[in-house]
Design a protein around this motif. Structure first.
Motif, PDB file in Angstrom:
ATOM      1  N   UNK A 238       0.861  -1.176   0.000  1.00  0.00           N
ATOM      2  CA  UNK A 238       0.000   0.000   0.000  1.00  0.00           C
ATOM      3  C   UNK A 238       0.902   1.231   0.000  1.00  0.00           C
ATOM      4  N   UNK A 239       0.574   2.195  -0.840  1.00  0.00           N
ATOM      5  CA  UNK A 239       1.344   3.439  -0.887  1.00  0.00           C
ATOM      6  C   UNK A 239       0.410   4.616  -0.623  1.00  0.00           C
ATOM      7  N   UNK A 240       0.803   5.460   0.318  1.00  0.00           N
ATOM      8  CA  UNK A 240       0.016   6.636   0.652  1.00  0.00           C
ATOM      9  C   UNK A 240       0.889   7.868   0.430  1.00  0.00           C
ATOM     10  N   UNK A 241       0.412   8.790  -0.377  1.00  0.00           N
ATOM     11  CA  UNK A 241       1.122  10.032  -0.643  1.00  0.00           C
ATOM     12  C   UNK A 241       0.376  11.169   0.056  1.00  0.00           C
ATOM     13  N   UNK A 242       1.071  11.849   0.961  1.00  0.00           N
ATOM     14  CA  UNK A 242       0.424  12.859   1.804  1.00  0.00           C
ATOM     15  C   UNK A 242       1.085  14.219   1.563  1.00  0.00           C
ATOM     16  N   UNK A 243       0.254  15.220   1.308  1.00  0.00           N
ATOM     17  CA  UNK A 243       0.801  16.551   1.039  1.00  0.00           C
ATOM     18  C   UNK A 243       1.281  17.214   2.330  1.00  0.00           C
ATOM     19  N   UNK A 244       2.102  18.211   2.185  1.00  0.00           N
ATOM     20  CA  UNK A 244       2.629  18.943   3.338  1.00  0.00           C
ATOM     21  C   UNK A 244       1.496  19.530   4.171  1.00  0.00           C
ATOM     22  N   UNK A 245       1.610  19.395   5.485  1.00  0.00           N
ATOM     23  CA  UNK A 245       0.627  19.943   6.399  1.00  0.00           C
ATOM     24  C   UNK A 245      -0.623  19.111   6.588  1.00  0.00           C
ATOM     25  N   UNK A 246      -0.741  18.001   5.847  1.00  0.00           N
ATOM     26  CA  UNK A 246      -1.954  17.183   5.912  1.00  0.00           C
ATOM     27  C   UNK A 246      -1.793  15.960   6.806  1.00  0.00           C
ATOM     28  N   UNK A 247      -0.730  15.921   7.616  1.00  0.00           N
ATOM     29  CA  UNK A 247      -0.538  14.815   8.543  1.00  0.00           C
ATOM     30  C   UNK A 247      -0.001  15.361   9.863  1.00  0.00           C
ATOM     31  N   UNK A 248      -0.205  14.592  10.915  1.00  0.00           N
ATOM     32  CA  UNK A 248       0.235  15.007  12.246  1.00  0.00           C
ATOM     33  C   UNK A 248       0.983  13.854  12.905  1.00  0.00           C
ATOM     34  N   UNK A 249       2.081  14.177  13.569  1.00  0.00           N
ATOM     35  CA  UNK A 249       2.905  13.166  14.225  1.00  0.00           C
ATOM     36  C   UNK A 249       3.137  13.596  15.669  1.00  0.00           C
ATOM     37  N   UNK A 250       2.496  12.910  16.595  1.00  0.00           N
ATOM     38  CA  UNK A 250       2.618  13.233  18.016  1.00  0.00           C
ATOM     39  C   UNK A 250       3.145  12.032  18.785  1.00  0.00           C
ATOM     40  N   UNK A 251       3.997  12.290  19.764  1.00  0.00           N
ATOM     41  CA  UNK A 251       4.616  11.227  20.553  1.00  0.00           C
ATOM     42  C   UNK A 251       4.651  11.676  22.011  1.00  0.00           C
ATOM     43  N   UNK A 252       4.168  10.847  22.892  1.00  0.00           N
ATOM     44  CA  UNK A 252       4.181  11.165  24.314  1.00  0.00           C
ATOM     45  C   UNK A 252       4.937  10.130  25.121  1.00  0.00           C
ATOM     46  N   UNK A 253       6.031  10.548  25.767  1.00  0.00           N
ATOM     47  CA  UNK A 253       6.841   9.655  26.597  1.00  0.00           C
ATOM     48  C   UNK A 253       7.272   8.414  25.824  1.00  0.00           C
ATOM     49  N   UNK A 254       7.786   8.637  24.627  1.00  0.00           N
ATOM     50  CA  UNK A 254       8.232   7.552  23.751  1.00  0.00           C
ATOM     51  C   UNK A 254       9.654   7.813  23.274  1.00  0.00           C
ATOM     52  N   UNK A 255      10.371   6.758  22.892  1.00  0.00           N
ATOM     53  CA  UNK A 255      11.644   6.955  22.184  1.00  0.00           C
ATOM     54  C   UNK A 255      11.334   7.521  20.788  1.00  0.00           C
ATOM     55  N   UNK A 256      12.347   7.978  20.047  1.00  0.00           N
ATOM     56  CA  UNK A 256      12.104   8.410  18.667  1.00  0.00           C
ATOM     57  C   UNK A 256      11.497   7.278  17.848  1.00  0.00           C
ATOM     58  N   UNK A 257      10.390   7.559  17.175  1.00  0.00           N
ATOM     59  CA  UNK A 257       9.670   6.550  16.411  1.00  0.00           C
ATOM     60  C   UNK A 257       9.266   7.117  15.063  1.00  0.00           C
ATOM     61  N   UNK A 258       9.124   6.257  14.069  1.00  0.00           N
ATOM     62  CA  UNK A 258       8.520   6.616  12.805  1.00  0.00           C
ATOM     63  C   UNK A 258       9.097   7.854  12.159  1.00  0.00           C
ATOM     64  N   UNK A 259       8.219   8.755  11.740  1.00  0.00           N
ATOM     65  CA  UNK A 259       8.648   9.991  11.084  1.00  0.00           C
ATOM     66  C   UNK A 259       9.483  10.830  12.033  1.00  0.00           C
ATOM     67  N   UNK A 260       9.160  10.776  13.312  1.00  0.00           N
ATOM     68  CA  UNK A 260       9.932  11.525  14.290  1.00  0.00           C
ATOM     69  C   UNK A 260      11.378  11.060  14.357  1.00  0.00           C
ATOM     70  N   UNK A 261      11.618   9.762  14.178  1.00  0.00           N
ATOM     71  CA  UNK A 261      12.980   9.237  14.176  1.00  0.00           C
ATOM     72  C   UNK A 261      13.729   9.674  12.929  1.00  0.00           C
ATOM     73  N   UNK A 262      13.017   9.780  11.801  1.00  0.00           N
ATOM     74  CA  UNK A 262      13.662  10.108  10.536  1.00  0.00           C
ATOM     75  C   UNK A 262      13.876  11.598  10.344  1.00  0.00           C
ATOM     76  N   UNK A 263      12.947  12.402  10.871  1.00  0.00           N
ATOM     77  CA  UNK A 263      13.008  13.844  10.604  1.00  0.00           C
ATOM     78  C   UNK A 263      13.327  14.689  11.830  1.00  0.00           C
TER      79      UNK A 263
END
Length: 211
Positions: free
Chosen positions: A137-162
Motif C-alpha cells: 500500500x502506498x500513501x502520498x500525503x501533502x505537506x501539512x496534511x498529517x500530524x505526528x505526536x509522541x508522548x513519553x516515547x523513544x524516537x519513532x517513525x517519522x519523528x525518528x527520521x526527521x
C-alpha cells in the motif's frame, strides 16, 4: 546519513544527534510536517510452509533492495522498520519516503534491484500456486496534511527520521503546536538515563553497531 543494517528491528535511520531509540523522551513531542511524505507498506505471508523453494527467494530479495537503498542517501528513503507477525510467516516493512515520485523512480529503474526482482517474483508467483502472498500500500500525503505526536516515547517513525520538537497544547485546546510543555519547564534532562528503558532490541542494536 547512510543506514547500517538492512534488516533492523529498530528504525533504520535517525537524524544526527537523536537520542537512542531505547531511551524514553519525557513529555510530548511532534515531528515537522512542512514537507510532503509518502508511506509505503510492503508485506509477505507464507501460505505453504513446505514450499520453501517458492518463498525463500522472496524473503531474500527484500534485504538486497533495502541494502541498496541504504547506501544511497539521495534515494528518497527516509527510514524503515521490519515488523514480524502477528502470525508465523508474516512480515511487513514500514517505509517512509520523501515523496511518492521517489518510490516510483526506484521501482521502475531497470538498473536497480527492484525491477529485476519484481520480474522474477511475478514469474515465480505464477508458478507457486499460492505458496506465498504479497501486498503493498502506498500513501502520498501533502505537506501539512498529517500530524505526528509522541508522548513519553523513544524516537519513532517519522519523528525518528526527521527529528522531534517539544509540543504543547494550543491555547484554544484544539491541537498541538511546537513549544515547551509548562508542566515540564523545570525538567533539565528530557531523555531518561541509560539503562532505564532496556528492551529486547538491545542485543540486536549492539550487533548492528559492530557492522
Amino acid at each position: 546519513m547512510p543506514m547500517q543494517n538492512p534488516m533492523p528491528l529498530h528504525w533504520s535511520r535517525t537524524v544526527p544527534g537523536a537520542p537512542s531509540q531505547r531511551k524514553r523522551m519525557r513529555g510530548r513531542f511532534m515531528a515537522d510536517n512542512s514537507e510532503p511524505i509518502a508511506v509505503l507498506l510492503i508485506g509477505a505471508r507464507i501460505n505453504k510452509g513446505w514450499a520453501v523453494h517458492h518463498w525463500v527467494p522472496v524473503f531474500r530479495a527484500m534485504p538486497r533492495m533495502l541494502k541498496e537503498l541504504s547506501k544511497d542517501p539521495d534515494s528518497g528513503l527516509l527510514g524503515y522498520r521490519i515488523l514480524w507477525g502477528p502470525w508465523f510467516g508474516q512480515v511487513t516493512v514500514v517505509q517512509y519516503w520523501r515523496r511518492a515520485g521517489d518510490i516510483r523512480a526506484f521501482s521502475h529503474d531497470e538498473d536497480r534491484t527492484h525491477r529485476p526482482a519484481q520480474d522474477r517474483f511475478m514469474s515465480r508467483y505464477m508458478r507457486s500456486n499460492g505458496a506465498i502472498g504479497i501486498w503493498h500500500e502506498m500513501l502520498s500525503v501533502r505537506a501539512g496534511a498529517y500530524q505526528c505526536l509522541y508522548g513519553d516515547m523513544p524516537p519513532m517513525g517519522i519523528g525518528a527520521a526527521r527529528g522531534l520538537d517539544p509540543a504543547t497544547m494550543r491555547p484554544d485546546g484544539f491541537g498541538y503546536a511546537k513549544g515547551e510543555d509548562p508542566l515540564l519547564a523545570g525538567v533539565a534532562d528530557r531523555v531518561e538515563p541509560a539503562g532505564t528503558a532496556e528492551t529486547a532490541e538491545t542485543a540486536e542494536t549492539a550487533e548492528t553497531a559492530k557492522q
